[in-house]
Scaffold this motif. Structure first.
Motif, short mmCIF file in Angstrom:
data_model
loop_
_atom_site.label_atom_id
_atom_site.label_comp_id
_atom_site.label_asym_id
_atom_site.label_seq_id
_atom_site.Cartn_x
_atom_site.Cartn_y
_atom_site.Cartn_z
N PHE A 151 46.89 35.95 36.10
CA PHE A 151 45.75 36.22 36.98
C PHE A 151 46.21 36.74 38.34
CE2 PHE A 151 43.05 32.71 34.76
CZ PHE A 151 42.63 33.61 33.80
N THR A 154 47.74 40.32 38.02
CA THR A 154 46.79 41.39 37.67
C THR A 154 45.58 41.41 38.60
OG1 THR A 154 45.63 39.92 36.11
CG2 THR A 154 47.41 41.32 35.22
N GLN A 155 45.52 40.49 39.54
CA GLN A 155 44.40 40.37 40.47
C GLN A 155 43.08 40.17 39.73
OE1 GLN A 155 44.64 43.72 43.15
NE2 GLN A 155 46.58 43.03 43.99
N THR A 156 43.13 39.38 38.65
CA THR A 156 41.92 38.99 37.93
C THR A 156 41.69 37.50 38.18
OG1 THR A 156 43.20 38.58 35.91
CG2 THR A 156 42.15 40.75 36.12
N ARG A 157 40.47 37.04 37.88
CA ARG A 157 40.15 35.63 38.14
C ARG A 157 39.73 34.89 36.87
NH1 ARG A 157 36.82 35.84 43.82
NH2 ARG A 157 38.52 36.74 45.01
N ARG A 158 39.33 35.63 35.87
CA ARG A 158 38.85 35.00 34.64
C ARG A 158 39.58 35.60 33.44
NH1 ARG A 158 33.11 35.69 33.45
NH2 ARG A 158 33.73 37.85 33.63
N GLN A 159 39.65 34.81 32.37
CA GLN A 159 40.33 35.27 31.16
C GLN A 159 39.64 36.51 30.59
OE1 GLN A 159 41.53 32.02 28.69
NE2 GLN A 159 41.72 33.33 26.89
N ASP A 161 38.12 38.86 32.22
CA ASP A 161 38.52 40.01 33.04
C ASP A 161 39.93 40.47 32.70
OD1 ASP A 161 36.06 39.85 34.35
OD2 ASP A 161 36.88 38.64 36.00
N LEU A 162 40.81 39.51 32.48
CA LEU A 162 42.19 39.83 32.11
C LEU A 162 42.23 40.57 30.77
CD1 LEU A 162 45.28 39.61 32.41
CD2 LEU A 162 45.11 37.35 31.33
N ALA A 164 39.86 42.28 29.33
CA ALA A 164 39.28 43.63 29.51
C ALA A 164 40.31 44.57 30.14
CB ALA A 164 38.02 43.55 30.37
N LEU A 165 41.04 44.08 31.12
CA LEU A 165 42.09 44.89 31.75
C LEU A 165 43.18 45.25 30.73
CD1 LEU A 165 43.49 46.13 34.25
CD2 LEU A 165 44.49 43.86 34.65
N ARG A 168 42.10 48.10 28.61
CA ARG A 168 42.18 49.39 29.29
C ARG A 168 43.62 49.88 29.40
NH1 ARG A 168 38.66 46.66 32.59
NH2 ARG A 168 40.06 46.63 34.37
#
Length: 173
Positions: A151, A154-159, A161-162, A164-165, A168
């Motif tokens: 997290f 990758t500057q994400t906060r939720r699994q 979001d991770l 999805a990143l 991509r």
């Protein structure tokens, strides 16, 4: 590049397969539950087309989303007169595919360690944290600590979001 996200192409002309991408072939082979004779693969195309319940006129390009596991195929979009001859192009999106980023890309892009890279790949494959911990013979605490590091990096906060990143990033070499 589209193959990395589970997208394949099939070209038909006058009721025959004329071209097939490797991913298109793989989708059709799973559909037919057999290996690759042209007749068998064409039969799989007909199954997908029948399941989609749509017409595919000569000269068209059509996008189909399909899941062999669910026995589901849907027409997503269609462009008529995309070809000047009798070619029919089918772009198949495999809904059962789990786009998987390159380990090397993850390490270069985010600075993941080997353990973090492995965790990211397992998450991208659709595995849950408890199963990952068991398979890697790690404690849940260790896996959660690695997830927290992912997290941050990758500057994400939720699994969600991770993941999805990671989907991509999967298109990158």
């Amino acid at each position: 590049m589209l193959a990395r996200i589970g997208c394949g192409q099939v070209l038909l002309r006058r009721g025959r397969l004329v071209e097939l991408s490797p991913t298109g072939r793989a989708i059709l082979e799973r559909e037919s539950e057999a290996s690759a004779s042209h007749d068998t693969l064409y039969g799989a195309v007909k199954q997908l087309v029948n399941r989609a319940g749509a017409q595919f006129p000569a000269g068209s390009t059509s996008w189909l989303a399909t899941s062999t596991k669910e026995g589901f195929t849907a027409l997503v979009n269609q462009v008529a007169n995309a070809w000047t001859d009798e070619t029919i192009a089918l772009i198949l999106l495999d809904l059962d595919a789990h786009p998987e980023p390159s380990p090397r890309t993850l390490q270069r892009l985010f600075g993941f360690t080997a353990a973090e890279t492995q965790l990211a790949l397992e998450l991208a494959r659709g595995h849950n944290l408890l199963d990952i911990a068991r398979a890697r013979r790690l404690s849940r605490t260790t896996v959660r600590s690695q997830l927290a590091s992912l997290f941050v990096k990758t500057q994400t906060r939720r699994q969600a979001d991770l993941i999805a990143l990671l989907g991509r990033v999967a298109i990158l070499p």
